[in-house]
Design a protein around this motif. Structure first.
Motif, short mmCIF file in Angstrom:
data_model
loop_
_atom_site.label_atom_id
_atom_site.label_comp_id
_atom_site.label_asym_id
_atom_site.label_seq_id
_atom_site.Cartn_x
_atom_site.Cartn_y
_atom_site.Cartn_z
N ARG A 57 0.83 -1.21 0.00
CA ARG A 57 0.00 0.00 0.00
C ARG A 57 0.86 1.25 0.00
O ARG A 57 0.52 2.25 -0.65
CB ARG A 57 -0.93 -0.02 1.22
CG ARG A 57 -1.97 -1.12 1.17
CD ARG A 57 -3.10 -0.90 2.16
NE ARG A 57 -2.65 -0.94 3.54
CZ ARG A 57 -2.54 -2.04 4.26
NH1 ARG A 57 -2.83 -3.22 3.72
NH2 ARG A 57 -2.15 -2.00 5.52
N LEU A 58 1.98 1.23 0.73
CA LEU A 58 2.88 2.38 0.71
C LEU A 58 3.50 2.55 -0.67
O LEU A 58 3.67 3.67 -1.16
CB LEU A 58 3.97 2.21 1.76
CG LEU A 58 3.55 2.29 3.22
CD1 LEU A 58 4.74 2.09 4.13
CD2 LEU A 58 2.88 3.62 3.53
N GLY A 59 3.86 1.43 -1.31
CA GLY A 59 4.45 1.50 -2.63
C GLY A 59 3.51 2.10 -3.65
O GLY A 59 3.96 2.68 -4.64
N ALA A 60 2.21 1.99 -3.44
CA ALA A 60 1.24 2.55 -4.38
C ALA A 60 1.30 4.07 -4.42
O ALA A 60 0.83 4.69 -5.38
CB ALA A 60 -0.17 2.10 -4.01
N VAL A 61 1.88 4.70 -3.39
CA VAL A 61 2.01 6.16 -3.39
C VAL A 61 3.49 6.56 -3.35
O VAL A 61 3.84 7.61 -2.82
CB VAL A 61 1.26 6.78 -2.19
CG1 VAL A 61 -0.24 6.62 -2.35
CG2 VAL A 61 1.73 6.19 -0.87
N ASP A 62 4.36 5.71 -3.90
CA ASP A 62 5.80 5.97 -3.92
C ASP A 62 6.42 5.94 -2.53
O ASP A 62 7.40 6.63 -2.27
CB ASP A 62 6.12 7.31 -4.60
CG ASP A 62 5.94 7.23 -6.10
OD1 ASP A 62 5.97 6.11 -6.64
OD2 ASP A 62 5.77 8.29 -6.73
N GLY A 63 5.85 5.16 -1.65
CA GLY A 63 6.41 5.01 -0.32
C GLY A 63 7.27 3.77 -0.21
O GLY A 63 7.28 2.91 -1.09
N VAL A 64 8.02 3.68 0.89
CA VAL A 64 8.95 2.57 1.13
C VAL A 64 8.82 2.13 2.58
O VAL A 64 8.64 2.97 3.47
CB VAL A 64 10.41 2.98 0.83
CG1 VAL A 64 11.36 1.84 1.14
CG2 VAL A 64 10.57 3.42 -0.61
N LEU A 65 8.90 0.82 2.82
CA LEU A 65 8.88 0.27 4.17
C LEU A 65 10.15 -0.55 4.37
O LEU A 65 10.46 -1.43 3.57
CB LEU A 65 7.65 -0.60 4.39
CG LEU A 65 7.40 -1.06 5.84
CD1 LEU A 65 6.94 0.12 6.67
CD2 LEU A 65 6.35 -2.17 5.87
N ALA A 66 10.89 -0.25 5.45
CA ALA A 66 12.12 -0.98 5.77
C ALA A 66 12.00 -1.56 7.17
O ALA A 66 11.53 -0.89 8.09
CB ALA A 66 13.34 -0.06 5.68
N VAL A 67 12.43 -2.83 7.33
CA VAL A 67 12.29 -3.54 8.60
C VAL A 67 13.67 -3.97 9.09
O VAL A 67 14.44 -4.58 8.34
CB VAL A 67 11.38 -4.78 8.44
CG1 VAL A 67 11.29 -5.54 9.77
CG2 VAL A 67 9.99 -4.36 7.98
N ASP A 68 13.97 -3.64 10.34
CA ASP A 68 15.20 -4.09 11.01
C ASP A 68 14.79 -4.73 12.32
O ASP A 68 14.46 -4.04 13.28
CB ASP A 68 16.14 -2.90 11.23
CG ASP A 68 17.43 -3.33 11.92
OD1 ASP A 68 17.74 -4.53 11.91
OD2 ASP A 68 18.12 -2.45 12.47
N SER A 69 14.78 -6.08 12.36
CA SER A 69 14.23 -6.77 13.53
C SER A 69 14.99 -8.06 13.77
O SER A 69 14.52 -9.16 13.42
CB SER A 69 12.74 -7.06 13.32
OG SER A 69 12.19 -7.70 14.43
N PRO A 70 16.17 -7.98 14.40
CA PRO A 70 16.90 -9.21 14.73
C PRO A 70 16.14 -10.02 15.78
O PRO A 70 15.34 -9.48 16.55
CB PRO A 70 18.23 -8.69 15.26
CG PRO A 70 17.93 -7.31 15.76
CD PRO A 70 16.88 -6.77 14.86
N SER A 71 16.41 -11.30 15.81
CA SER A 71 15.77 -12.15 16.81
C SER A 71 16.17 -11.70 18.20
O SER A 71 17.35 -11.51 18.50
CB SER A 71 16.19 -13.61 16.57
OG SER A 71 15.57 -14.45 17.51
N GLY A 72 15.20 -11.51 19.06
CA GLY A 72 15.44 -10.99 20.40
C GLY A 72 15.26 -9.50 20.51
O GLY A 72 15.30 -8.95 21.62
N GLY A 73 15.07 -8.84 19.35
CA GLY A 73 14.80 -7.41 19.35
C GLY A 73 16.06 -6.57 19.43
O GLY A 73 17.18 -7.09 19.50
N PRO A 74 15.94 -5.26 19.43
CA PRO A 74 14.70 -4.52 19.24
C PRO A 74 14.26 -4.50 17.77
O PRO A 74 15.03 -4.86 16.89
CB PRO A 74 15.06 -3.11 19.71
CG PRO A 74 16.52 -2.99 19.36
CD PRO A 74 17.11 -4.35 19.60
N THR A 75 13.04 -4.06 17.54
CA THR A 75 12.49 -3.96 16.18
C THR A 75 12.35 -2.49 15.81
O THR A 75 11.80 -1.70 16.57
CB THR A 75 11.12 -4.65 16.10
OG1 THR A 75 11.28 -6.04 16.33
CG2 THR A 75 10.49 -4.43 14.73
#
Length: 411
Positions: free
Chosen positions: A359-377
Motif C-alpha cells: 500500500r505504501l508502494g502505491a504512493v511511492d512510499g517505502v517500508l524498511a524492517v530491522d528486527s533481529p531475533s530478540g529485538g529490538p524492532t
C-alpha cells in the motif's frame, strides 16, 4: 533498472585496424552468427504470433499471445547476452513486468503481458533481423575469401549497425514506459485496498451498530407495549435501551475513527498519533517534528501506517516500551516505530507487513524492517512529502533533521 540508449565511453570498441585483433574476430563471429540467430527468432515470432492471432476468436488466442510475448522476452535476453559477449554492448536487462496486483482476476495478467513494450520491441527486432542476417552473413563469407585486407573495417561498420539495433530495440523500457507500468500496477493495489476497506466497513456496520440498533428498536417496541400494563418493566427496558444506545454510539465513533479520525483533520499527526498510541498495550513515546502539515491523503496514510504497526506491537511483540518518531527529510515524510519486544519481524510475502509495504508502494512510499531475533524492532516508512495546499511534491525546505543513532537509513 533503466539503461541509457547511448553507450558509455568504455562500451566503445578500439579503432579498427588492418590487423585482425581479438575484437575483430569477435565481431566477425557475431556477424556470421546473425543468420542462424535471425532465422530462429523470425520463425518463432512469425509462426507463434500468426497462430495466436488466428486463435483470437477463441478463448485461447489472447493467453497464447501473452505466452508468445513472454518467449520473446527470453529471445531478447539471449540476443543481449550474445551482443554483450561478442560486441561488448553493455545494456542492462529490463525490469520484470509489474503485475496487476492482488485480486485482479484472470484477465488482468494476460492484458499486462499483451501491453509489454519490451516484448513487442523484441518482436520487431526479430522480424527486421532476418534480411540483415542474410546481408551480414553473405558479406562476411565473401570478405573472408575475397576482401581479406579490408575485412576488419567492413566488420566494424556492420557491427556498429548491430550495436545500434541492440541499444535501440533491446534496451530496457525508457523511464516513462517503466513509470506508466508501475502506476498501472499501483492503481490496481489502490483499488484492491479501497474495495477491502469498503467490505470491512460494510461488515462492521452490519455485524455491529446495525445489529445493535435493530435490537434497540425491538426493545423499545416491547417497552411501548408494556408501558400501560407494567410501567416498572417498561422503565427497566427503556433503561436497558439507553445503555444499548451508548454502545451503538461508541461503535459508530470507533468505526468513524477507523475511516478517518476527526482529531487528525482538526489537529494533525501529533495529536492523532498520541491518541492512537494511548491505546497500545506498551507505553509509547511519540515525537512529531514537522514545521508544516503534508497533504491530507499523506497524513491519513501516515496515521494508519503507525496505527497498524502499534497494533502489531500490542498483539505480537511482547514489548514493554515503544516509540514513534515522525520527521521530514527533504521531500520525504519519515515514520519510525521502534519497540523492545521479541523481534524476528519479517517482511514476508503475504504477511501483514507485506500488504502494508504494498500500500505504501502505491504512493511511492517505502517500508524498511530491522528486527533481529530478540529485538529490538525498528520499522521505518517513507512517504512522499506533498504540501497541504498544492498536494504536489516541491523543493526541500529547511534543514534536514539530524538522524539519531540507530535510525534505519533511507532506502
Amino acid at each position: 533498472m533503466t539503461a541509457s540508449i547511448t553507450a558509455p565511453d568504455d562500451d566503445r570498441p578500439p579503432p579498427a585496424r588492418f590487423a585482425f585483433d581479438r575484437c575483430t574476430w569477435k565481431e566477425i563471429a557475431h556477424l556470421l552468427g546473425n543468420l542462424p540467430a535471425a532465422l530462429l527468432g523470425f520463425v518463432y515470432v512469425t509462426v507463434t504470433i500468426t497462430t495466436s492471432a488466428g486463435l483470437t476468436v477463441t478463448v485461447v488466442g489472447l493467453p497464447l499471445l501473452a505466452l508468445v510475448l513472454m518467449g520473446a522476452r527470453l529471445l531478447g535476453r539471449a540476443e543481449r547476452a550474445r551482443a554483450r559477449a561478442l560486441l561488448g554492448v553493455r545494456v542492462d536487462e529490463p525490469s520484470p513486468l509489474p503485475g496487476p496486483g492482488r485480486g485482479a482476476g484472470l484477465i488482468a495478467p494476460v492484458w499486462y503481458r499483451l501491453k509489454d513494450p519490451v516484448a513487442w520491441r523484441t518482436v520487431l527486432y526479430s522480424v527486421i533481423r532476418l534480411p540483415w542476417g542474410v546481408v551480414t552473413f553473405t558479406v562476411m563469407m565473401v570478405g573472408l575469401f575475397v576482401l581479406w585486407p579490408v575485412l576488419p573495417f567492413i566488420a566494424r561498420g556492420l557491427s556498429n549497425a548491430d550495436r545500434a539495433m541492440v541499444r535501440g530495440l533491446l534496451s530496457p523500457s525508457d523511464e516513462l514506459e517503466r513509470r506508466i507500468a508501475e502506476l498501472e500496477s499501483d492503481r490496481g493495489v489502490v483499488v484492491d485496498t479501497a474495495a477491502a476497506d469498503l467490505r470491512r466497513i460494510e461488515r462492521d456496520l452490519h455485524d455491529g451498530a446495525q445489529a445493535r440498533l435493530v435490537a434497540l428498536a425491538m426493545g423499545l417496541g416491547l417497552a411501548k407495549e408494556k408501558l400501560l400494563e407494567d410501567p416498572d418493566a417498561a422503565a427497566a427496558m427503556v433503561d436497558e435501551a439507553h445503555g444499548e444506545v451508548k454502545l451503538a454510539l461508541q461503535e459508530l465513533r470507533d468505526l468513524a475513527r477507523g475511516i478517518h479520525p476527526a482529531v487528525l483533520t482538526d489537529r494533525g499527526l501529533d495529536a492523532a498519533l498520541s491518541a492512537v498510541a494511548s491505546r497500545c498495550t506498551a507505553p509509547v513515546a511519540v515525537t512529531v517534528d514537522l514545521d508544516e502539515r503534508p497533504a491530507a491523503a499523506i497524513e491519513g496514510i501516515a496515521y494508519f501506517t503507525v496505527s497498524e504497526l502499534l497494533q502489531n506491537i500490542s498483539k505480537h511483540a511482547r514489548a514493554t516500551r515503544a516509540s514513534v518518531d515522525v520527521w521530514r527529510s527533504q521531500d520525504r515524510l519519515m515514520l519510525q516505530v521502534t519497540d523492545n519486544g521479541k523481534g524476528g519481524v519479517r517482511l514476508d510475502s503475504g504477511g501483514g507487513l507485506a500488504g502494508l509495504a504494498e500500500r505504501l508502494g502505491a504512493v511511492d512510499g517505502v517500508l524498511a524492517v530491522d528486527s533481529p531475533s530478540g529485538g529490538p524492532t525498528t520499522i521505518t516508512a517513507e512517504l512522499p512529502w506533498r504540501t497541504r495546499e498544492a498536494c504536489e511534491a516541491h523543493a526541500p525546505q529547511g534543514a534536514q533533521r539530524p538522524r539519531e543513532a540507530g535510525r534505519t537509513p533511507s532506502t
